[in-house]
Design a protein around this motif. Structure first.
Motif, PDB file in Angstrom:
ATOM      1  N   ASN A  95      12.764 -36.089  15.963  1.00  0.00           N
ATOM      2  CA  ASN A  95      12.412 -36.995  14.876  1.00  0.00           C
ATOM      3  C   ASN A  95      10.952 -36.755  14.520  1.00  0.00           C
ATOM      4  O   ASN A  95      10.057 -37.078  15.309  1.00  0.00           O
ATOM      5  N   ALA A  96      10.718 -36.179  13.352  1.00  0.00           N
ATOM      6  CA  ALA A  96       9.362 -35.783  12.958  1.00  0.00           C
ATOM      7  C   ALA A  96       8.406 -36.968  12.886  1.00  0.00           C
ATOM      8  O   ALA A  96       7.242 -36.862  13.306  1.00  0.00           O
ATOM      9  N   GLU A  97       8.866 -38.088  12.376  1.00  0.00           N
ATOM     10  CA  GLU A  97       7.975 -39.239  12.219  1.00  0.00           C
ATOM     11  C   GLU A  97       7.577 -39.820  13.573  1.00  0.00           C
ATOM     12  O   GLU A  97       6.393 -40.018  13.850  1.00  0.00           O
ATOM     13  N   ILE A  98       8.557 -40.081  14.411  1.00  0.00           N
ATOM     14  CA  ILE A  98       8.267 -40.648  15.736  1.00  0.00           C
ATOM     15  C   ILE A  98       7.519 -39.636  16.585  1.00  0.00           C
ATOM     16  O   ILE A  98       6.545 -39.968  17.265  1.00  0.00           O
ATOM     17  N   GLY A  99       7.961 -38.379  16.545  1.00  0.00           N
ATOM     18  CA  GLY A  99       7.272 -37.333  17.297  1.00  0.00           C
ATOM     19  C   GLY A  99       5.848 -37.133  16.830  1.00  0.00           C
ATOM     20  O   GLY A  99       4.936 -36.954  17.638  1.00  0.00           O
ATOM     21  N   GLY A 100       5.646 -37.176  15.512  1.00  0.00           N
ATOM     22  CA  GLY A 100       4.294 -37.042  14.977  1.00  0.00           C
ATOM     23  C   GLY A 100       3.385 -38.167  15.447  1.00  0.00           C
ATOM     24  O   GLY A 100       2.216 -37.941  15.786  1.00  0.00           O
ATOM     25  N   ALA A 101       3.919 -39.383  15.465  1.00  0.00           N
ATOM     26  CA  ALA A 101       3.136 -40.522  15.959  1.00  0.00           C
ATOM     27  C   ALA A 101       2.811 -40.353  17.444  1.00  0.00           C
ATOM     28  O   ALA A 101       1.695 -40.663  17.882  1.00  0.00           O
ATOM     29  N   LEU A 102       3.788 -39.861  18.212  1.00  0.00           N
ATOM     30  CA  LEU A 102       3.531 -39.622  19.640  1.00  0.00           C
ATOM     31  C   LEU A 102       2.482 -38.529  19.831  1.00  0.00           C
ATOM     32  O   LEU A 102       1.600 -38.652  20.697  1.00  0.00           O
ATOM     33  N   LEU A 103       2.584 -37.458  19.045  1.00  0.00           N
ATOM     34  CA  LEU A 103       1.591 -36.388  19.147  1.00  0.00           C
ATOM     35  C   LEU A 103       0.190 -36.928  18.871  1.00  0.00           C
ATOM     36  O   LEU A 103      -0.763 -36.619  19.594  1.00  0.00           O
ATOM     37  N   GLU A 104       0.071 -37.749  17.846  1.00  0.00           N
ATOM     38  CA  GLU A 104      -1.221 -38.357  17.533  1.00  0.00           C
ATOM     39  C   GLU A 104      -1.683 -39.258  18.676  1.00  0.00           C
ATOM     40  O   GLU A 104      -2.849 -39.228  19.077  1.00  0.00           O
TER      41      GLU A 104
END
Length: 130
Positions: free
Chosen positions: A90-99
């Motif tokens: 999931n790009a959105e959730i994964g992106g938030a986790l990466l941040e």
């Protein structure tokens, strides 16, 4: 001007077709290696037996709620690797986790060991969507 011959273009198309015909299985194998490098509790039903018996990526989806609670107590490498895996799901959730774990770009993956880098590379090469 550099032009590509019709034969070379057809060979490139055939090469791409062969690669992407095998990509879903290669992605799953890489995903499973990534799951095994982390913890069964974070994916699918959360058991090693399920990981061993899984036949496709859908059986090993990230447990997002469990990950949300567990990620803060992991090592920095584990956090980065896990957030990267989640970003394929999931790009959105994964992106938030990466941040959240301090990843601002691909160069931040440079601290990962060879096994984890290889998993990510294989996932990138074989990703056709979740």
């Amino acid at each position: 001007m550099n032009t590509i011959s019709n034969q070379a273009m057809l060979e490139q198309i055939a090469r791409n077709d062969r690669h992407f015909a095998q990509a879903p299985d290669a992605f799953f194998r890489a995903w499973k290696r990534g799951v095994q490098l982390l913890s069964p509790a974070l994916f699918g039903m959360g058991t090693q037996a399920q990981i061993d018996q899984a036949q496709d990526k859908w059986e090993l989806c990230p447990n997002l709620e469990t990950i949300d609670h567990a990620i803060d107590v992991m090592s920095s490498g584990e956090r980065v690797f896990l957030a990267t895996l989640v970003s394929f799901y999931n790009a959105e959730i994964g992106g938030a986790l990466l941040e959240r774990v301090g990843v601002h770009g691909l160069s931040d993956l440079g601290g990962l060991d060879l096994d984890r880098r290889q998993v990510i590379a294989d996932l990138i090469l074989n990703y056709t969507g979740w």
